[in-house]
Motif scaffolding. Sequence first.
Motif, mmCIF file in Angstrom:
data_model
loop_
_atom_site.group_PDB
_atom_site.id
_atom_site.type_symbol
_atom_site.label_atom_id
_atom_site.label_comp_id
_atom_site.label_asym_id
_atom_site.label_seq_id
_atom_site.Cartn_x
_atom_site.Cartn_y
_atom_site.Cartn_z
ATOM 1 N N ARG A 116 -12.550 1.784 -10.358
ATOM 2 C CA ARG A 116 -11.899 0.517 -10.678
ATOM 3 C C ARG A 116 -12.366 0.024 -12.052
ATOM 4 N N VAL B 64 -18.531 -0.409 -1.516
ATOM 5 C CA VAL B 64 -17.280 0.306 -1.740
ATOM 6 C C VAL B 64 -16.518 -0.268 -2.943
ATOM 7 N N TRP C 17 -19.415 6.254 -3.198
ATOM 8 C CA TRP C 17 -18.204 5.542 -2.798
ATOM 9 C C TRP C 17 -17.530 6.267 -1.630
ATOM 10 N N ARG D 104 -17.084 4.715 1.967
ATOM 11 C CA ARG D 104 -15.690 4.394 2.298
ATOM 12 C C ARG D 104 -15.262 5.057 3.608
ATOM 13 N N PHE E 80 -16.903 3.198 6.499
ATOM 14 C CA PHE E 80 -16.383 1.834 6.566
ATOM 15 C C PHE E 80 -14.954 1.836 7.135
ATOM 16 N N PRO F 221 -14.002 -10.914 1.513
ATOM 17 C CA PRO F 221 -12.553 -11.108 1.681
ATOM 18 C C PRO F 221 -12.171 -12.227 2.640
ATOM 19 N N VAL G 47 -4.809 -5.199 -10.198
ATOM 20 C CA VAL G 47 -5.549 -4.080 -9.597
ATOM 21 C C VAL G 47 -5.865 -3.093 -10.713
ATOM 22 N N ARG H 5 -7.692 0.252 -12.778
ATOM 23 C CA ARG H 5 -8.229 1.616 -12.755
ATOM 24 C C ARG H 5 -8.761 1.914 -14.146
ATOM 25 N N PHE I 254 -2.010 -4.886 -1.082
ATOM 26 C CA PHE I 254 -3.357 -4.360 -0.837
ATOM 27 C C PHE I 254 -3.708 -3.202 -1.769
ATOM 28 N N GLY I 255 -3.046 -3.105 -2.926
ATOM 29 C CA GLY I 255 -3.328 -2.000 -3.841
ATOM 30 C C GLY I 255 -2.690 -0.726 -3.326
ATOM 31 N N GLY I 256 -3.262 0.433 -3.703
ATOM 32 C CA GLY I 256 -2.665 1.689 -3.256
ATOM 33 C C GLY I 256 -3.520 2.883 -3.592
ATOM 34 N N ARG J 95 -7.930 4.202 -3.144
ATOM 35 C CA ARG J 95 -8.784 3.011 -3.114
ATOM 36 C C ARG J 95 -8.058 1.811 -2.528
ATOM 37 N N CYS K 186 -6.914 -1.118 -0.096
ATOM 38 C CA CYS K 186 -7.791 -2.046 0.629
ATOM 39 C C CYS K 186 -8.174 -1.512 2.024
ATOM 40 N N GLY L 277 -9.450 -3.309 4.318
ATOM 41 C CA GLY L 277 -9.286 -4.354 5.334
ATOM 42 C C GLY L 277 -7.838 -4.751 5.551
ATOM 43 N N SER M 68 -6.641 -7.738 8.103
ATOM 44 C CA SER M 68 -6.139 -8.951 7.441
ATOM 45 C C SER M 68 -4.762 -9.307 7.970
HETATM 46 C C1 HEM Z 1 -5.301 -10.870 2.610
HETATM 47 C C2 HEM Z 1 -6.441 -10.233 2.517
HETATM 48 C C3 HEM Z 1 -6.748 -9.146 1.536
HETATM 49 C C4 HEM Z 1 -6.089 -8.787 0.401
HETATM 50 C C5 HEM Z 1 -4.847 -9.420 -0.221
HETATM 51 C C6 HEM Z 1 -6.816 -7.670 -0.168
HETATM 52 C C7 HEM Z 1 -6.437 -7.007 -1.313
HETATM 53 C C8 HEM Z 1 -7.125 -5.932 -1.842
HETATM 54 C C9 HEM Z 1 -6.738 -5.232 -3.027
HETATM 55 C C10 HEM Z 1 -5.512 -5.531 -3.888
HETATM 56 C C11 HEM Z 1 -7.649 -4.266 -3.244
HETATM 57 C C12 HEM Z 1 -7.665 -3.255 -4.395
HETATM 58 C C13 HEM Z 1 -7.029 -1.968 -3.928
HETATM 59 C C14 HEM Z 1 -6.866 -0.955 -5.019
HETATM 60 O O1 HEM Z 1 -7.653 -0.956 -5.977
HETATM 61 O O2 HEM Z 1 -5.936 -0.141 -4.941
HETATM 62 C C15 HEM Z 1 -8.627 -4.345 -2.191
HETATM 63 C C16 HEM Z 1 -9.726 -3.505 -2.082
HETATM 64 C C17 HEM Z 1 -10.645 -3.592 -1.055
HETATM 65 N N1 HEM Z 1 -10.601 -4.435 0.022
HETATM 66 FE FE1 HEM Z 1 -9.202 -5.850 0.380
HETATM 67 N N2 HEM Z 1 -7.880 -7.384 0.629
HETATM 68 C C18 HEM Z 1 -7.878 -8.254 1.690
HETATM 69 C C19 HEM Z 1 -8.767 -8.283 2.735
HETATM 70 C C20 HEM Z 1 -9.825 -7.416 2.916
HETATM 71 C C21 HEM Z 1 -10.711 -7.406 4.055
HETATM 72 C C22 HEM Z 1 -10.620 -8.337 5.251
HETATM 73 C C23 HEM Z 1 -11.650 -6.436 3.822
HETATM 74 C C24 HEM Z 1 -12.799 -5.976 4.668
HETATM 75 C C25 HEM Z 1 -13.529 -6.687 5.417
HETATM 76 C C26 HEM Z 1 -11.330 -5.825 2.552
HETATM 77 C C27 HEM Z 1 -12.055 -4.818 1.977
HETATM 78 C C28 HEM Z 1 -11.715 -4.194 0.802
HETATM 79 C C29 HEM Z 1 -12.493 -3.132 0.207
HETATM 80 C C30 HEM Z 1 -13.799 -2.558 0.728
HETATM 81 C C31 HEM Z 1 -11.827 -2.753 -0.949
HETATM 82 C C32 HEM Z 1 -12.258 -1.668 -1.934
HETATM 83 C C33 HEM Z 1 -11.712 -0.313 -1.509
HETATM 84 C C34 HEM Z 1 -12.204 0.821 -2.405
HETATM 85 O O3 HEM Z 1 -12.614 0.551 -3.518
HETATM 86 O O4 HEM Z 1 -12.189 1.964 -1.967
HETATM 87 N N3 HEM Z 1 -10.230 -6.448 2.034
HETATM 88 N N4 HEM Z 1 -8.282 -5.353 -1.340
#
Ligand code: HEM
Length: 573
Positions: free
Chosen positions: A138, A156, A165, A169, A172, A376, A445, A447, A510-512, A515, A517, A519, A523
């Motif tokens: 990222r 993560v 990572w 990951r 998790f 989050p 988001v 990279r 939630f990205g794509g 990596r 999301c 959660g 969520s």
């Molecule tokens: C409405 C709620 C949420 C939204 C809109 C959201 C959105 C996102 C987005 C846009 C990313 C980046 C994805 C990417 O880079 O492609 C992300 C990454 C991530 N999210 Fe969420 N998220 C939410 C809730 C949560 C929850 C509840 C958790 C866990 C408890 C969580 C854990 C993570 C983690 C660990 C990453 C990093 C993944 C990685 O780097 O491999 N998120 N999220």
Amino acid sequence: MNFLFVTLININKQIDIFKLNMDFLFITLINIIKQIDIFKISLILICFYIFHFYYKHFTRPNPFPGPIPIPLIGNLEILKNSNVDIDGYTHNLNKKFGHNGIFEFNMAGVRYIMISRAEYVDRFMLPDQDNHKKHLMRTNKDRGLLDFFDFSTKGVAFNCDFNYWKFNRQIFSRAMKTASNSNKTIKLMNNLFEEMINYWINLKKPDDDSTIIEASTWMFKFSFDFLFGVLIGSPSFAMKSYYQRLKNIDITKEIMEYEKYSNCVRNFQSDNLFVFMPNILRHVPIIKDQIQNLVNDCDFMKNKSMERIRKRRKEIEKIVNSSNFNKNQLGNDLLTSMIIANTPYDIHSQLNFTSSLSRPMTDDEILGVLFESFMPSDTISNTFCFVIYYISQNPNVKIKLLEEIKTVFKGDLTRPITLNDLNKLKYCEAIIKETSRIRPAVPLVSRYTDHADEIAGYSWPSTTDTLFIMYVRGINNNPLYWKDPEKFIPERFYESQEIKNHHKFSFSMFGGGLRVCVGKNISMLQMKLLLALLYRKVDVELVDINAPLKIKNTTSTICENLDIKIIYKQPIN
Ligand code: HEM
């Protein structure tokens, strides 16, 4: 004679004083000369830095339209009323420069290549045709204060080390999947909702049939309690402490500690841009204090989380060493799942892990994941506040939502919600998606490319100071993909043809790619169930229907001060 003697002594004294003064003058002069040298050298260095900065800027590869940056700071216009407003700023830049789907700006010396065309992002968001997994980071490890905060190889989300990572990951994601599909999680949701409604009823004035609440704080406290339950498997009393504060009820020391935990999470989310600030600015007064506050919050959360991990390890050891042990006695909360992952007590079957990935996690590794998993709660609560706002602004949507609730619960509006109901709440899901299309809680988001590649039709060298941004808000609102993008129409996501032929990334929440999301399921589960629970029990109105959303920006878009009126459908005693 006496007079002559005294006069001579006085003259001598004057000479001494004169000598002292000369010495002093001499030292002062040397100091001034020294200072002038340092001053001159500093000036030369600064001039050199500025020259180098603009030389690099004007000879950068693939220059795109965007404002000219200031050294170290980048584009100062990001600051609005002394607050960082990335969302508003990039939204305006997109209108001005983004018609070709690509523009740029600079923040803290880093070049942001903003991409608002879905077709352009495949290249850096997804593995290529030969399944080479490129551009997985990222950001780069040396960016800002990632190392100073000890994030760059932990957890993560911020982790920049591929192997750590991947290891974190996998465990998790597996643990999260278990928690998302569990009846225990649904029960927790039902119970927390009842708890919240009871607090609201107790806050009602005696002769009113409604309570006015500040939604962004309540939704955050609710989400924190929910996520804490899913992650740790025990209560965190965030709503309780908030309620007690509002009612001026004395708070116990134990609950105060929990309260501090949830407050630290909110503070951290609110100020997390400091983590990406250039290292050199860390020493500037005011900024230094802000960073120290963040460090203190992190230390507090880390210490508390570590206490939890050690305590749970001991509890697990006790359970597995008992004579009548069976695996079902172990909880399915995330913490337990991470502690027992890849041990003989693991409730999951082994995935195709290589030997380096099939070892158990250390306490330090669990801490890294746990620490960032609370953050989050804020993202969920912000999204949910936006949902409330847009439903209130669109009465037709509310009518359709209530119809769906009636159909799904078949007139029994008091029974607990079940996992089975989740799939039936299709319009609820459409509302949440449409809200996130118009107003994504995570609008950028990123990279980072650590090797040369072709992106968006341009050749890019391997650089350390460029980030490629999937500009989610820009793509989600691009008229190329969305008719009347500014209009709130959940039907787009509800049995609609509109999205059928859309590009994969024309909507993202939630990205794509690899990596995406972790959660996203939990969520969606929380938001869908909360939406149904809330609107089947009470009516919700904005206190000021004409007031615009109050927004603050960090790495996410934060909803601030949303006053809503909770109107009870049934008379309250
Ligand atoms: C409405 C709620 C949420 C939204 C809109 C959201 C959105 C996102 C987005 C846009 C990313 C980046 C994805 C990417 O880079 O492609 C992300 C990454 C991530 N999210 Fe969420 N998220 C939410 C809730 C949560 C929850 C509840 C958790 C866990 C408890 C969580 C854990 C993570 C983690 C660990 C990453 C990093 C993944 C990685 O780097 O491999 N998120 N999220």
